[in-house]
Design a protein around this motif. Structure first.
Motif, PDB file in Angstrom:
ATOM      1  N   TYR A 160      37.737  29.685  29.377  1.00  0.00           N
ATOM      2  CA  TYR A 160      38.437  29.679  30.661  1.00  0.00           C
ATOM      3  C   TYR A 160      38.532  31.069  31.280  1.00  0.00           C
ATOM      4  O   TYR A 160      38.509  31.212  32.495  1.00  0.00           O
ATOM      5  N   SER A 161      38.644  32.081  30.424  1.00  0.00           N
ATOM      6  CA  SER A 161      38.881  33.436  30.916  1.00  0.00           C
ATOM      7  C   SER A 161      37.612  34.251  31.073  1.00  0.00           C
ATOM      8  O   SER A 161      37.613  35.269  31.751  1.00  0.00           O
ATOM      9  N   GLY A 162      36.553  33.835  30.421  1.00  0.00           N
ATOM     10  CA  GLY A 162      35.338  34.642  30.413  1.00  0.00           C
ATOM     11  C   GLY A 162      35.468  35.756  29.392  1.00  0.00           C
ATOM     12  O   GLY A 162      36.538  35.972  28.833  1.00  0.00           O
ATOM     13  N   PRO A 163      34.379  36.480  29.134  1.00  0.00           N
ATOM     14  CA  PRO A 163      34.415  37.553  28.135  1.00  0.00           C
ATOM     15  C   PRO A 163      35.454  38.610  28.490  1.00  0.00           C
ATOM     16  O   PRO A 163      35.606  38.972  29.653  1.00  0.00           O
ATOM     17  N   LEU A 164      36.153  39.097  27.495  1.00  0.00           N
ATOM     18  CA  LEU A 164      37.222  40.059  27.744  1.00  0.00           C
ATOM     19  C   LEU A 164      36.689  41.396  28.259  1.00  0.00           C
ATOM     20  O   LEU A 164      37.396  42.114  28.958  1.00  0.00           O
ATOM     21  N   ALA A 165      35.459  41.705  27.931  1.00  0.00           N
ATOM     22  CA  ALA A 165      34.900  42.994  28.345  1.00  0.00           C
ATOM     23  C   ALA A 165      34.565  43.031  29.827  1.00  0.00           C
ATOM     24  O   ALA A 165      34.543  44.094  30.441  1.00  0.00           O
ATOM     25  N   ARG A 166      34.321  41.874  30.424  1.00  0.00           N
ATOM     26  CA  ARG A 166      33.954  41.856  31.849  1.00  0.00           C
ATOM     27  C   ARG A 166      35.217  41.787  32.683  1.00  0.00           C
ATOM     28  O   ARG A 166      36.219  41.229  32.290  1.00  0.00           O
ATOM     29  N   LEU A 167      35.162  42.396  33.859  1.00  0.00           N
ATOM     30  CA  LEU A 167      36.308  42.380  34.759  1.00  0.00           C
ATOM     31  C   LEU A 167      36.088  41.345  35.857  1.00  0.00           C
ATOM     32  O   LEU A 167      34.973  41.198  36.360  1.00  0.00           O
ATOM     33  N   THR A 168      37.137  40.646  36.219  1.00  0.00           N
ATOM     34  CA  THR A 168      37.060  39.678  37.313  1.00  0.00           C
ATOM     35  C   THR A 168      37.182  40.428  38.632  1.00  0.00           C
ATOM     36  O   THR A 168      37.609  41.586  38.678  1.00  0.00           O
ATOM     37  N   PRO A 169      36.823  39.785  39.735  1.00  0.00           N
ATOM     38  CA  PRO A 169      37.012  40.431  41.047  1.00  0.00           C
ATOM     39  C   PRO A 169      38.465  40.856  41.285  1.00  0.00           C
ATOM     40  O   PRO A 169      38.728  41.882  41.907  1.00  0.00           O
ATOM     41  N   VAL A 170      39.406  40.085  40.767  1.00  0.00           N
ATOM     42  CA  VAL A 170      40.809  40.454  40.912  1.00  0.00           C
ATOM     43  C   VAL A 170      41.085  41.770  40.183  1.00  0.00           C
ATOM     44  O   VAL A 170      41.789  42.635  40.698  1.00  0.00           O
ATOM     45  N   GLU A 171      40.493  41.945  39.009  1.00  0.00           N
ATOM     46  CA  GLU A 171      40.691  43.183  38.260  1.00  0.00           C
ATOM     47  C   GLU A 171      39.986  44.365  38.915  1.00  0.00           C
ATOM     48  O   GLU A 171      40.413  45.502  38.752  1.00  0.00           O
ATOM     49  N   HIS A 172      38.900  44.070  39.652  1.00  0.00           N
ATOM     50  CA  HIS A 172      38.185  45.134  40.357  1.00  0.00           C
ATOM     51  C   HIS A 172      38.925  45.565  41.623  1.00  0.00           C
ATOM     52  O   HIS A 172      38.724  46.673  42.105  1.00  0.00           O
ATOM     53  N   ALA A 173      39.725  44.663  42.181  1.00  0.00           N
ATOM     54  CA  ALA A 173      40.403  44.948  43.451  1.00  0.00           C
ATOM     55  C   ALA A 173      41.285  46.180  43.329  1.00  0.00           C
ATOM     56  O   ALA A 173      41.841  46.463  42.270  1.00  0.00           O
ATOM     57  N   GLU A 174      41.415  46.888  44.426  1.00  0.00           N
ATOM     58  CA  GLU A 174      42.281  48.057  44.447  1.00  0.00           C
ATOM     59  C   GLU A 174      43.717  47.603  44.209  1.00  0.00           C
ATOM     60  O   GLU A 174      44.177  46.640  44.783  1.00  0.00           O
ATOM     61  N   ARG A 175      44.380  48.355  43.418  1.00  0.00           N
ATOM     62  CA  ARG A 175      45.781  47.993  43.126  1.00  0.00           C
ATOM     63  C   ARG A 175      46.695  49.067  43.610  1.00  0.00           C
ATOM     64  O   ARG A 175      46.472  50.194  43.632  1.00  0.00           O
TER      65      ARG A 175
END
Length: 175
Positions: A160-175
């Motif tokens: 469901y989450s995908g590999p932990l090493a890869r970042l989702t677009p949400v994680e790439h978004a500026e915070r």
């Protein structure tokens, strides 16, 4: 001979009395030692109980403290799911409006993506199930040890989450 017998009798009685007194003194000493040892053991037990009580009632360890953190985590996950759901519903609504208005950039995109000013907004970028699973998997992976079972929880969530090493677009978004 009579004096000799009387002397020996007195000596025997004195020896018996001395032995009896020494035995009684030994009993009293043993009882005192047992009482002292028992008092030491009781003090040690009480100290262990007091230490355990203090440790188990510490705010970070007490069940009430953990319950508050649990409630906060659930609230945060609910907010995350609601944000992802709102984003995806907004994308779908805007896609329908742009398609109805026959905006050229929207043609061929379907109802799950919108392109505005060269930026593509897709429901695939913030799936609620993926974000919730990923948040739990990343948290589990962060504190996993060989004995707490959280490594397997993180692994179980990978579909469901995908590999932990890869970042989702949400994680790439500026915070």
């Amino acid at each position: 001979m009579t004096d000799d017998l009387l002397t020996r009798a007195r000596q025997a009685i004195e020896a018996e009395e001395t032995a009896r007194l020494q035995a009684k003194a030994g009993e009293l000493a043993s009882a005192d030692e047992r009482a002292r040892l028992q008092a030491e053991a009781e003090a040690k037990h009480q100290h262990a109980r007091d230490t355990a009580t203090k440790a188990l009632n510490a705010p970070a360890v007490a069940l009430g403290g953990v319950a508050k953190k649990f409630d906060a985590a659930v609230a945060a996950l609910v907010a995350l799911a609601q944000a992802a759901d709102l984003r995806n519903r907004t994308i779908q609504q805007q896609a329908a409006l742009l398609t109805a208005a026959d905006v050229p950039e929207q043609r061929g995109r379907g109802g799950n993506a919108v392109e505005v000013d060269g930026q593509v907004h897709s429901v695939r970028d913030a799936k609620a199930v993926e974000l919730l699973a990923r948040a739990v998997a990343l948290a589990a992976n962060e504190v996993a040890t060989p004995t707490n079972g959280l490594k397997s929880l993180a692994s179980d969530l990978l579909p469901y989450s995908g590999p932990l090493a890869r970042l989702t677009p949400v994680e790439h978004a500026e915070r």
